[in-house]
Design a protein around this motif. Structure first.
Motif, PDB file in Angstrom:
ATOM      1  N   GLY A 232     -89.234 -18.395 -46.925  1.00 56.80           N
ATOM      2  CA  GLY A 232     -89.951 -17.340 -46.231  1.00 56.80           C
ATOM      3  C   GLY A 232     -90.976 -17.898 -45.252  1.00 56.80           C
ATOM      4  N   TRP A 233     -91.642 -18.968 -45.649  1.00 60.37           N
ATOM      5  CA  TRP A 233     -92.639 -19.614 -44.777  1.00 60.37           C
ATOM      6  C   TRP A 233     -91.969 -20.195 -43.533  1.00 60.37           C
ATOM      7  N   MET A 234     -90.868 -20.922 -43.720  1.00 55.84           N
ATOM      8  CA  MET A 234     -90.153 -21.499 -42.582  1.00 55.84           C
ATOM      9  C   MET A 234     -89.694 -20.405 -41.619  1.00 55.84           C
ATOM     10  N   LEU A 235     -89.197 -19.305 -42.166  1.00 60.38           N
ATOM     11  CA  LEU A 235     -88.698 -18.216 -41.332  1.00 60.38           C
ATOM     12  C   LEU A 235     -89.814 -17.524 -40.560  1.00 60.38           C
ATOM     13  N   SER A 236     -91.035 -17.552 -41.075  1.00 65.17           N
ATOM     14  CA  SER A 236     -92.134 -16.881 -40.388  1.00 65.17           C
ATOM     15  C   SER A 236     -92.453 -17.545 -39.056  1.00 65.17           C
ATOM     16  N   TYR A 237     -92.028 -18.795 -38.881  1.00 62.85           N
ATOM     17  CA  TYR A 237     -92.240 -19.528 -37.631  1.00 62.85           C
ATOM     18  C   TYR A 237     -90.999 -19.539 -36.738  1.00 62.85           C
ATOM     19  N   TRP A 238     -89.867 -19.115 -37.265  1.00 64.62           N
ATOM     20  CA  TRP A 238     -88.608 -19.201 -36.515  1.00 64.62           C
ATOM     21  C   TRP A 238     -88.389 -17.919 -35.723  1.00 64.62           C
ATOM     22  N   ARG A 239     -88.082 -18.054 -34.451  1.00 65.31           N
ATOM     23  CA  ARG A 239     -87.966 -16.909 -33.557  1.00 65.31           C
ATOM     24  C   ARG A 239     -86.513 -16.528 -33.306  1.00 65.31           C
ATOM     25  N   ASP A 240     -86.265 -15.226 -33.275  1.00 66.71           N
ATOM     26  CA  ASP A 240     -85.006 -14.673 -32.785  1.00 66.71           C
ATOM     27  C   ASP A 240     -85.273 -14.009 -31.435  1.00 66.71           C
ATOM     28  N   PRO A 241     -84.264 -13.917 -30.569  1.00 74.46           N
ATOM     29  CA  PRO A 241     -84.477 -13.322 -29.243  1.00 74.46           C
ATOM     30  C   PRO A 241     -85.019 -11.898 -29.271  1.00 74.46           C
ATOM     31  N   LYS A 242     -84.743 -11.153 -30.348  1.00 74.40           N
ATOM     32  CA  LYS A 242     -85.157  -9.746 -30.422  1.00 74.40           C
ATOM     33  C   LYS A 242     -86.614  -9.570 -30.833  1.00 74.40           C
ATOM     34  N   ASP A 243     -87.309 -10.654 -31.172  1.00 68.31           N
ATOM     35  CA  ASP A 243     -88.635 -10.544 -31.775  1.00 68.31           C
ATOM     36  C   ASP A 243     -89.706 -10.065 -30.798  1.00 68.31           C
ATOM     37  N   PRO A 244     -90.733  -9.357 -31.317  1.00 66.14           N
ATOM     38  CA  PRO A 244     -91.891  -9.017 -30.475  1.00 66.14           C
ATOM     39  C   PRO A 244     -92.692 -10.279 -30.146  1.00 66.14           C
TER      40      PRO A 244
END
Length: 369
Positions: A263-275
């Motif tokens: 969960g921590w790693m994912l909190s820093y990983w960006r997807d193109p759809k993100d705000p």
């Protein structure tokens, strides 16, 4: 860097005397502060022919256990002969007469930390895909370590880890609020903390966890690189594919819930759809480019490697953002008390409320995996 702050970090003469006693006399001794980190302090050390790194906590009062560099030394020492790539630990010191705090020394690796952008040599879809795969595969390797076999069976207490995380980071937040409340309040964080307490998973897997695993806490080496730790930079050839060669910043490592790491790693990983990111100073966006795996693809790969299911994903992603907010508030307190010259710290006055709003969005399903 102000001279006054640097002098609080290291007494160069006392350090030289200590290193000479431990490592022998040399002709070349150089030391400089590495400014990229925002938690523990990192000093780059040249000691004769050896390129080394010193890790120490920041000066001044800090929240309990938040900057335990000797914990880093212990876990990396235990992982030397495992599949987890780490810089070789050299020595540790508990004598505060040397530089004013605990510290440890490790080897310095060659390669790139992907903090603000990708290296040109990785700027193609295949390399980008491999960056994500190496990142999540290495996290899986950490979670697959037989911690009893490497002597870490008493490194933590896995049962109840996730519940303790909620409690601990709430306490860290309250510690910071003691000072920061005089500047402004963040009411959303009280609501997020209550939601986390009410939604803690009853059961979770037990594993070695890193505690701060993310893209800019690992290094990708020049590939074609022999894995030998003694190889000099002059002998390194250009890579065919990205290779993760080192995991850093183990101060929060323990035995606990591997899903919290994910969960921590994912909190820093960006997807193109993100705000837009809540904390742009700490959030790279280059992984939105073509070729990088999505968060969902990283989750699926982690599940296939470990055999664990990323159940309760909304809880773990909210917990990660809550922890980020607590860290930011601790940074803000240190700034207000004059215990850091990091230019990012005063920005936490606005960034922490933005993180709190992000946590609320995850809870309400407005920021899906």
């Amino acid at each position: 860097m102000t001279d006054t702050y640097y002098e609080r970090l290291v007494d160069e003469d006392a350090l030289a005397a200590y290193l000479e006693d431990q490592l022998g006399t040399v002709e070349t001794y150089e030391i400089e502060r590495h400014r990229e980190g925002h938690s523990n302090e990192t000093l780059l050390l040249t000691w004769g022919d050896h390129e080394l790194v010193i890790r120490r906590p920041p000066p001044g009062e800090t929240a309990d256990t938040a900057h335990d560099v000797l914990r880093e030394y212990r876990v990396t020492k235990a992982l030397v002969d495992t599949d987890v790539p780490i810089p070789e630990p050299v020595l540790a010191c508990e004598d505060h007469d040397v530089i004013g705090s605990d510290f440890y020394v490790m080897e310095r690796l060659a390669g790139d930390v992907l903090r603000d952008d990708e290296p040109d040599r990785f700027a193609d879809p295949d390399s980008r895909e491999r960056i994500g795969e190496e990142l999540v595969d290495t996290l899986a390797a950490i979670h697959e370590v037989d911690y009893e076999a490497v002597g870490l069976e008493e490194f933590g207490y896995p049962p109840g880890y996730t519940e303790r995380q909620v409690e601990r980071w709430g306490q860290q937040l309250m510690w910071a609020f003691e000072t920061t409340v005089e500047e402004r309040e963040v009411p959303d964080l009280y609501e997020v903390g209550s939601w986390l307490q009410e939604n803690v998973p009853e059961e979770h897997p037990h594993a070695l966890v890193h505690g701060d695993y993310k893209l800019d806490n690992v290094m990708y080496g020049p590939a074609g690189r022999d894995a030998s730790r003694d190889e000099r930079a002059d002998d390194i050839r250009e890579p065919a594919t990205p290779e993760l060669v080192g995991v850093f910043d183990w101060e929060m490592a323990t035995l606990g819930d591997p899903r919290a790491d994910l969960g921590w790693m994912l909190s820093y990983w960006r997807d193109p759809k993100d705000p837009d990111p809540a904390v742009p100073e700490l959030t790279a966006t280059f992984m939105e480019r073509e070729g990088y795996p999505s968060r969902l693809e990283l989750v699926e790969r982690w599940e296939s490697r470990t055999g664990f299911e990323f159940a309760d994903e909304r809880f773990y992603r909210t917990l990660a953002v809550y922890k980020l907010a607590a860290l930011g508030e601790m940074f803000f307190r240190r700034y207000l008390e004059g215990n850091s010259d990091d230019p990012m710290y005063p920005k936490m006055e606005e960034r922490v409320p933005a993180l709190a709003a992000r946590a609320v969005r995850i809870i309400e399903g407005e920021e899906p995996l």
